[in-house]
Design an enzyme around this catalytic site. Structure first.
Site, mmCIF file in Angstrom:
data_model
loop_
_atom_site.group_PDB
_atom_site.id
_atom_site.type_symbol
_atom_site.label_atom_id
_atom_site.label_comp_id
_atom_site.label_asym_id
_atom_site.label_seq_id
_atom_site.Cartn_x
_atom_site.Cartn_y
_atom_site.Cartn_z
ATOM 1 N N LYS A 1 0.838 -1.205 0.000
ATOM 2 C CA LYS A 1 0.000 0.000 0.000
ATOM 3 C C LYS A 1 0.875 1.257 0.000
ATOM 4 C CE LYS A 1 -3.462 2.236 2.935
ATOM 5 N NZ LYS A 1 -4.323 2.094 4.126
ATOM 6 N N GLU B 1 10.573 -4.968 4.070
ATOM 7 C CA GLU B 1 10.541 -6.380 3.684
ATOM 8 C C GLU B 1 10.135 -6.524 2.217
ATOM 9 O OE1 GLU B 1 9.194 -5.080 6.342
ATOM 10 O OE2 GLU B 1 9.371 -6.400 8.080
ATOM 11 N N GLY C 1 -4.748 -1.992 5.579
ATOM 12 C CA GLY C 1 -4.024 -3.161 5.081
ATOM 13 C C GLY C 1 -4.708 -4.471 5.433
ATOM 14 N N ARG C 2 -5.109 -4.623 6.699
ATOM 15 C CA ARG C 2 -5.689 -5.911 7.129
ATOM 16 C C ARG C 2 -7.121 -6.087 6.653
ATOM 17 N NH1 ARG C 2 -4.328 -2.517 11.039
ATOM 18 N NH2 ARG C 2 -5.875 -1.660 12.468
ATOM 19 N N GLU D 1 -4.312 -6.514 15.655
ATOM 20 C CA GLU D 1 -3.813 -5.215 15.209
ATOM 21 C C GLU D 1 -4.929 -4.171 15.329
ATOM 22 O OE1 GLU D 1 -0.254 -4.811 12.282
ATOM 23 O OE2 GLU D 1 -2.055 -4.542 11.093
ATOM 24 N N HIS E 1 -4.818 -32.878 19.238
ATOM 25 C CA HIS E 1 -3.700 -33.717 19.686
ATOM 26 C C HIS E 1 -2.531 -32.862 20.163
ATOM 27 C CE1 HIS E 1 -5.458 -37.506 18.230
ATOM 28 N NE2 HIS E 1 -6.107 -36.667 17.439
ATOM 29 N N LYS F 1 10.151 -0.567 13.725
ATOM 30 C CA LYS F 1 10.688 -0.239 12.393
ATOM 31 C C LYS F 1 11.734 0.863 12.513
ATOM 32 C CE LYS F 1 6.379 -0.863 9.815
ATOM 33 N NZ LYS F 1 5.409 -0.141 9.018
#
Ligand code: G6Q
Length: 566
Positions: free
Chosen positions: A229, A235, A291-292, A377, A408, A528
């Site tokens: 965005k 990254e 973003g999410r 977030e 399990h 960051k």
């Protein structure tokens, strides 16, 4: 300690009025909150087995259905009074007004002064939502049409790579909201994806992610979809640069190849152009998409290429159906509202610290990770909309694994541990892969888990089953562990869309009750900023002067000494 005895509702600190609408009391002083606090004392020790015995129709009374999602919330530690008070709380917190504020494009993301309009991404063509005097739905459909055209060209082979070969591999590069959504949805809808197309996701700055994702790919057949965005994310830009080097190396070094092997999804055209991707190959979205909340925008391009534009549009239709339900259904029959209010009930009155999401469908294996970001977030906030400290707990920890694997592994703690962990079980009546008895066995497990958690196994029952007396304390399951069961007919693009929109709006409901901004994420900034400072210290040829704390300084020196040659 009895399960669920911890209580955070009595917290004495309350947020100051700040920007809170005039006359509205702080959350913990509102009548419904206070009544819920008293009511909690009355019902905290009620047991589900007694509640079910007292009302043979409980399962019918405490169920709701919308968009082909059946929600059974009867195995929750609630009574009709609890529900009435929770709905009253929702009204006192102005939930209906906040829903309307979101849908009408008001700037409800106060700390970034932005509207929150992921609902516009799935509004049907012809509808309009105005922001600053401009309709945002028409541009959404223009971009969707462009995406569909591009996706079709890739799928039918008319989009050719630099050497004339069609695309057989799509690699999505992005992180956070630009990765988790498309990755989750691609996994979820794999059944509908073109089997001859490899779709991979690279997110981590750890070079291993890129190396493993591309190890067996031919650059001549590979398309990179770079999603960011902001186009500032370390990254993603690092991985995109590595991808460009990898592609050019494999394609003879001709820089023109970038145009055929890279497309971008971003709001930052300048950044995309500077990186070297032709903006003709860029698909935009808008700052009113968080973003999410973005995988149904152009950020879902890799997914659209995989499943095709028609299926993508069906997913949008499923989301829109849930949006309509959220906007119009009465609060006490509204799935996201009910789930959000129940989450508040456990979080703030029982003091529950986490929620387990347990999908009984292998295709939904990335759902817990996706919901982790969506919820944590969004609602991991310590101040209210006025910027004042909240005086109560906000977002819980979200975690989970697909059933039956989790059974399990960690279910032991949910059944017999000392913590209260409300669970969401998600299952489907029909499997996409009918294989002998598998689906019945899978669903039997889901149903058995909800039953075991709710009703447990008493010492008396164990005695009757002939369990030796000395072993009984270890084997007792006290039960009274709450859960929701979401039962859907079949996993389709539409049902996935409805399910995801349900969770988006559940997150919204919780945030509205707590009076927080569910749409910013300032907490991720500090790390960051500090990383930017440390990067040159790790990369410098000469010994850097370090001014961190002694722990960080020592770790930096040790890392520099021992990292080995390039
Ligand atoms: C999500 C967050 C965050 C974001 C990533 C990637 O709501 O904003 O997870 O999606 O940091 O950001 P870019 O898309 O800007 O690269």
């Amino acid at each position: 300690m009895g399960i669920g005895r911890a209580s955070s509702w009595q917290a004495t600190e309350v947020p100051a009025l700040g920007a809170r609408p005039k006359g509205r009391l702080p959350l913990t002083e509102r009548p419904a909150w206070q009544e819920l606090g008293q009511h909690f004392q009355e019902v905290r020790d009620l047991e589900l087995k007694h509640l079910f015995a007292a009302d043979p129709d409980r399962a019918r009374h405490l169920a709701a259905e919308a968009c082909d999602i059946y929600l059974d919330y009867s195995k929750n530690r609630i009574t009709e009074v609890t529900l009435r008070l929770l709905v009253k709380l929702a009204r006192e917190c102005g939930l209906p007004e906040r829903i309307e504020a979101m849908f009408s494009g008001q700037r409800i993301n106060v700390s970034e002064s932005r509207p929150v309009l992921h609902v516009a991404l799935r509004a049907p063509r012809g509808e309009s939502i105005m922001v600053d005097g401009e309709d945002v739905v028409a541009p959404v459909h223009q971009v969707l049409d462009r995406l569909a055209d591009f996706a079709e060209r890739v799928r039918n082979g008319s989009w050719k790579g630099h050497t004339g070969q069609p695309v057989r591999n799509v690699v999505n590069i992005g992180i956070g909201g630009s990765d988790l959504g498309p990755r989750m949805a691609y996994e979820a809808l794999r059944h509908y994806a073109r089997p001859d197309l490899k779709v991979r996701f690279v997110s981590n700055i750890d070079g291993t992610d890129f190396v493993e994702a591309t190890r067996d790919l031919d650059p001549a057949e590979t398309l990179f979809v770079v999603c960011s965005k902001s186009w500032h994310t370390l990254e993603t830009l690092t991985n995109a640069k590595t991808a460009r080097d990898w592609a050019l190396r494999g394609l003879g070094g001709d820089a023109d190849a970038v145009a055929k092997h890279f497309v971008a999804v971003s709001t930052n055209a300048q950044g995309v152009a500077e990186f070297g991707i032709d903006t003709a190959n860029m698909f935009p979205f808008w700052d009113w998409v968080g973003g999410r909340y973005s995988y149904d925008s152009a950020i879902g391009l890799s997914l659209m290429v995989a499943i095709g534009p028609d299926q993508f549009r069906q997913m949008l239709a499923g989301m829109h159906a849930m949006d309509e339900h959220f906007r119009s259904a009465p609060l006490d029959a509204n799935l996201p509202v009910l789930m959000g209010l129940l989450a508040v009930w456990y979080n703030n009155f029982f003091g529950a610290e986490s929620v387990a999401v347990l999908p009984y469908d292998q295709y939904l294996r990335r759902l817990p990770a996706y919901l982790q970001q969506l919820d944590m977030e969004s609602n991991g906030k310590h101040v209210d909309l006025a910027g004042e400290p909240v005086g109560f707990q906000t977002g819980p920890i979200i975690w989970g694994e697909p059933g039956t694997n989790g059974q399990h592994a960690f279910y032991q703690l949910i059944h017999q541990g000392t913590r209260l962990i409300p669970c969401d079980f998600i299952g489907f009546c029909a499997s996409l892969n009918r294989l002998g008895r598998h689906q019945d066995l899978l669903m039997a497990n889901l149903l058995a888990q909800t039953e075991a958690l709710a009703f447990g196994r008493s010492a008396e029952e164990l005695r009757q089953a002939g369990i030796p007396e000395w072993q009984i304390p270890y084997r007792v399951c006290v039960g009274n562990r709450p859960s929701n069961t979401l039962l859907l007919e079949r996993l389709t693009p539409a049902s996935l869309g409805s399910l995801i929109a349900l969770y988006e709006h559940r997150t919204f409901t919780q945030g509205a009750i707590w009076g927080i901004d569910s749409f910013d994420q300032w907490g991720v900034e500090l790390g960051k900023i500090l990383a930017d400072k440390i990067i040159p210290e790790l990369e410098s040829d000469s010994e850097p002067e370090l001014a961190h704390d002694s722990s960080t300084n020592t770790l930096i020196r040790r890392y520099r000494e021992r990292r080995g040659p390039e």
